[in-house]
Write an enzyme that holds these catalytic residues in place. Sequence first.
Site, mmCIF file in Angstrom:
data_model
loop_
_atom_site.group_PDB
_atom_site.id
_atom_site.type_symbol
_atom_site.label_atom_id
_atom_site.label_comp_id
_atom_site.label_asym_id
_atom_site.label_seq_id
_atom_site.Cartn_x
_atom_site.Cartn_y
_atom_site.Cartn_z
ATOM 1 N N ASP A 74 58.846 46.472 26.005
ATOM 2 C CA ASP A 74 57.676 46.513 25.122
ATOM 3 C C ASP A 74 58.006 47.229 23.818
ATOM 4 O OD1 ASP A 74 57.817 48.915 26.741
ATOM 5 O OD2 ASP A 74 55.856 49.466 25.937
ATOM 6 N N GLU A 136 56.587 50.967 28.557
ATOM 7 C CA GLU A 136 57.128 52.316 28.339
ATOM 8 C C GLU A 136 56.407 53.011 27.205
ATOM 9 O OE1 GLU A 136 59.786 55.362 26.438
ATOM 10 O OE2 GLU A 136 58.952 53.523 25.596
#
Length: 385
Positions: A74, A136
């Site tokens: 991400d 994350e």
Amino acid sequence: MNTREWLQKLVSFDTTSRNSNLQLIEYVRDALATQGVKAELIHSPAGGKANLFATLPARDGSAQGGIVLSGHTDVVPVDGQPWSSDPFALIEREGRLYGRGSCDMKGFIAASLALVPEFLAMPRARPLHLALSYDEEVGCVGAPVMLDELKLRGAKFDGCVVGEPTSMQVVVAHKGINLFRCRVHGKAAHSSLTPRGSNAIEYAARLICHIRDIADHYREKGPYDEFFDVPFTTMTTNQIQGGIAVNTIPEFCEFAYEFRNLPGMSVQGIQAQVDAYVQGELLPRMRREFADARIDIETGAGAPALEASETAAITQLVRALTDDQGKRKVAYGTEAGLFHKVGIPTVVCGPGSIEQAHKPDEYIEVSQLDACERFLRRVGQSLEQ
């Protein structure tokens, strides 16, 4: 595909944390499958996102032990940022590759995937593993789902390298990150009748100031670790909302705060100072105005601190392969603390500078990708013994 081609493809997927990462993850899974590598997807509870875990077995077929190469898929938003080019189309200018996630941290993932054919051709005595996570950037949400699944299966690993951008230098420690959301429930009233209400914003402000007082204490009194760029535990309130009109006593206020603790400091002990103030001083004062006043504090996502052992084999290996003996500790959090917490010795080392992460015109230098390739190749070769 080579590293640059992989990076171009990975950047083209808009995996901003608010979006699904499934297109990227499934593309990687399918690409690995064409090389005979079976990758497993470990989905989020809602199913809209997934981690990927793949093992390149040892020459005897063993999947136990070996080294994990870990990265998150991400990226942070580009909203409102003044980009000079399309953030999801990789572009090269003067030895730099621009694109969202090029530095943090699709560059490391790209280099790892590009070297899979070489890894497979190596006569490795131990396996190599690829671990790609989701979310994350919003509190290390995805990696624990993957680690819990691996733990259930009794998987064992000798070490892990988390490829966050460190300019290919070894980072042996980082702070923990702990996120909280506080909701203050008071009583509404017309502002001309102030004594008949209980002002949620004002009580939230008192708590916010108390959190700042705790932070100031750590800044002035420690404990300290001078190897960190910010050598003490920090606490900050970063979001707040409340109130409906200028002439209405607000019945509700919500704010978010975080603290980043030095390794070895008790997360529960820090939060206990906040709870003690709420229960011992703030709530009794509120309830003298309104008996049903309430303050709720919800624990959000976060990640534990990392303090890698200098005697661990993975620390010594990465130091040897990078020829780097510096003792670096950083204030930002990574997933390394999660791997370390479940008993996997872990260090942080990856291409690109953290100074470029999250910014408009994020970039990674081509030379950093080249250095990462050389490092990863040596990691694979180290498993031949």
